[in-house]
Structures are given as C-alpha cells and as structure tokens.
Design a protein around this motif. Sequence first.
Motif, PDB file in Angstrom:
ATOM      1  N   ALA A 199      -3.084  -6.489   6.105  1.00  0.00           N
ATOM      2  CA  ALA A 199      -2.627  -7.205   5.200  1.00  0.00           C
ATOM      3  C   ALA A 199      -3.217  -7.044   3.678  1.00  0.00           C
ATOM      4  O   ALA A 199      -2.844  -7.480   2.786  1.00  0.00           O
ATOM      5  N   ARG A 200      -4.247  -6.537   3.795  1.00  0.00           N
ATOM      6  CA  ARG A 200      -4.997  -6.168   2.396  1.00  0.00           C
ATOM      7  C   ARG A 200      -4.676  -4.837   1.848  1.00  0.00           C
ATOM      8  O   ARG A 200      -4.686  -4.775   0.782  1.00  0.00           O
ATOM      9  N   GLN A 201      -4.244  -4.019   2.881  1.00  0.00           N
ATOM     10  CA  GLN A 201      -3.832  -2.639   2.378  1.00  0.00           C
ATOM     11  C   GLN A 201      -2.057  -2.558   2.050  1.00  0.00           C
ATOM     12  O   GLN A 201      -2.039  -1.838   1.266  1.00  0.00           O
ATOM     13  N   ARG A 202      -1.531  -3.054   2.902  1.00  0.00           N
ATOM     14  CA  ARG A 202       0.066  -3.335   3.035  1.00  0.00           C
ATOM     15  C   ARG A 202       0.359  -3.917   1.550  1.00  0.00           C
ATOM     16  O   ARG A 202       0.050  -5.133   1.277  1.00  0.00           O
ATOM     17  N   GLN A 203       1.205  -3.173   0.704  1.00  0.00           N
ATOM     18  CA  GLN A 203       1.836  -3.835  -0.487  1.00  0.00           C
ATOM     19  C   GLN A 203       3.464  -3.843  -0.314  1.00  0.00           C
ATOM     20  O   GLN A 203       3.908  -2.907   0.030  1.00  0.00           O
ATOM     21  N   VAL A 204       3.660  -4.834  -0.823  1.00  0.00           N
ATOM     22  CA  VAL A 204       5.422  -5.027  -1.018  1.00  0.00           C
ATOM     23  C   VAL A 204       5.380  -5.535  -2.565  1.00  0.00           C
ATOM     24  O   VAL A 204       4.890  -6.628  -2.882  1.00  0.00           O
TER      25      VAL A 204
END
Length: 386
Positions: free
Chosen positions: A265-270
């Motif tokens: 959740a820290r790394q994944r960007q949308v």
Amino acid sequence: MSFIETDEQKQLRAAVAKLAAKYNLRDYAGPKARRNEPLTELWEEAGKLGFLGVNLPEEYGGGGAGIYELALVQEELSAQGCGLLLMVVSPAICGTIISKYGTEEQKRHWLTRLADGSSRMVFGITEPDAGSNSHRITTTARRDGGDWILNGRKIFISGVDQAEAVLIVSRTEDAKTGKLKPALFIVPTDAPGFVKTRQEMDIIEPDSQFTLFLDDVRLPAEALVGQEDAALAQLFAGLNPERIMGAAMAVGMGRYAIDRAVEYARQRQVWKTPIGAHQGISHPLAQVKIELELAKLMMQKAAVLYDSGDDFGAAEAANMAKYAAAEASIKALDQSIQTHGGSGLTSDVGLAGMLAAARIGRVAPVSREMVLNFVSQHSLGLPKSY
C-alpha cells in the motif's frame, strides 16, 4: 503480572526474527510448503540456537524459561511466514508433559533431544469417532505381564514421518466408560504393529497429516508417562500450551499479512497517490491491526498465567487467545489479499496459499464452537448443552 517484556525477552525476539528472515516465506518456507517438504533446515538451526527448547528445564538442556518464551519464538517465526507446526507438539505438548510427569529416565532420554531439536515427538489424541469429545476415546491399553498392549486408531496426527515417537493418549482397558482417565504412552514410530498412513489434505503446508493404526503394539512398562488412569490435569498440562502456541502461530501469520499489505500500500500508486493514503485501504488494515494486538495480549496473558502455575486461569485465557488469534489472522490475510487486488492471488505474493493454513486455526487444535462452549460454561456459568 506484566506484559512488558524484559531485556532478555526482547533480545530473544530479535534473535529469532533474524533467523526467521533467513528462512522467510518467499525464499524458503513457501517453496518448501508447495512441495510438501518439512522445514528441516530451519528446525535444525533453531534447535542448535536453543530456540526449540527454550521452555524446557535447564538441567536437561533447555532454556529454563516458559511457554511465554516458546510462544514468542513461534510468533516471530510465523511473522516471517515460517512458523513451525511441530513446535506446538514436540516441545510444547510432549516436552511439557514429560517435564511435569515423566520419570527421571524419560526426562534424561527425551528432554535433552527435544530441547536441541535432534529428536521430535508428536502427539496423538484425535480419533475419528470421538471428535471433540475426548471422553469417547477408544484407544485402549491392557497389561500383559510387565508390558502394555495398545490397540486403537488416531487421525489428523501431524508430522509422524518426522518423529521418533508419538505420545499416544489412551485409556486402560477396564476404563472404557465414564469419565476419561487418560493413560499416556510414548510409542516409537518403528514399533511393530504401528502403522501410519498419510492423509491427503487440500492445503499448502510443509507438514503432513497421518492416520495411525495401533494393532497389538507392545510397549515396556517404562513407556507409560505419569500415572495409570491419571487425572485430566496430566493431559491438560499439554493442551493449554497447545492452545497458546496455536495462538502464537496465528498472531505471527496475521503480522506477516499486515506487513505485506502495508508494504504494498505504500508503494502501489494509482493517480499518482499511494493507495495506502485512501481510507478504503488504510482503515480496514488499521482495524485488523487492532484486533491482532488484542489477540496477542490475550495470548500473553494466557502464557503468563500458565507459567505462574494458574492452570484454570490459563485454560480460560488460552481458549480465548486461540479463538481471537484465529479470527484475527484470517481477517488479516483476507484484507491483505484485498489490498493487493488481483496480485494477491498470485503464487509470487503467496498470501492466498496461507489463507487455508490460517483457516485451520478455527478448527484445530480445538474448534471455535468448543471454545465458545468452554466460555459459555466456565466463564459465564451457563448450563451445558451436552
């Protein structure tokens, strides 16, 4: 009673965590589990470092600590996805029972080897027709001169292929009815008349389950642990640690799941924003974190009560801890998979394969419903339904 850990306990956590990182789920434990291969290398190194026997008496090669410390070891291993199922049975159940009720010869022979991991002993109580009602155990022991003859059947016995012996729960032949007065025997896995059959399980796990058949298994008198027709206290000396260790394994799995979810959740960007910034992601993970910490507190309470000698208090807390930890770990894994989206179902991430293993906690070593029965009757004072 204090749950603030000592410097020694903190150091133990750090040392176990370091070992667990070496044998983590992605690099070691996961691939081994998919091949249904036991975590032998981890077991052997943990034994050499003294982690497996931390609860056993120092005079027999153990660490002289308690179930609290052994649960700590299990939790930290599980937090890296490499919990050791046989820790629940070998040092926790069998080691505890032999420590409390075994003869001096049994202690010298078994505890020294259980402590360093050079030998494993597993536990045989479950029977196909008895289910959760241990008073219906039909495995019997009869005297034949100075020997004992055992006959019976056991089911869902973990790790028999790795073990040198099984601690079998039976009843004497003249005590088939009424209240259970267990007779406990150390049965070598190579004894004539002892037959193990692997059970096919639809779970990704490193350790196998077995059905056992005991057909006129002859044992010497010294195979009996404790007293013939002993009180139930002799049996429950091992079952309370079993529940605490099961809770530790579940708490560790839950920690692993949350850590992977938070990492993603820290790394994944949308839309240029980490998904962990959205409350739809962060709040469910925060809720799981709270529930997991509450389960861990009850596990710690159970361990402290047990180590202080309060067996009845420990029984209540151990059952509650096992219940809470199982529910929290399942929820943590489910939410971690949801956080990952489709990738949470891939073998590379490995979370979906753990979900079935976590689900075991609702069924074993005691079912969720039997825990609720225990709390209803013993904690709330409600009448029994059976």
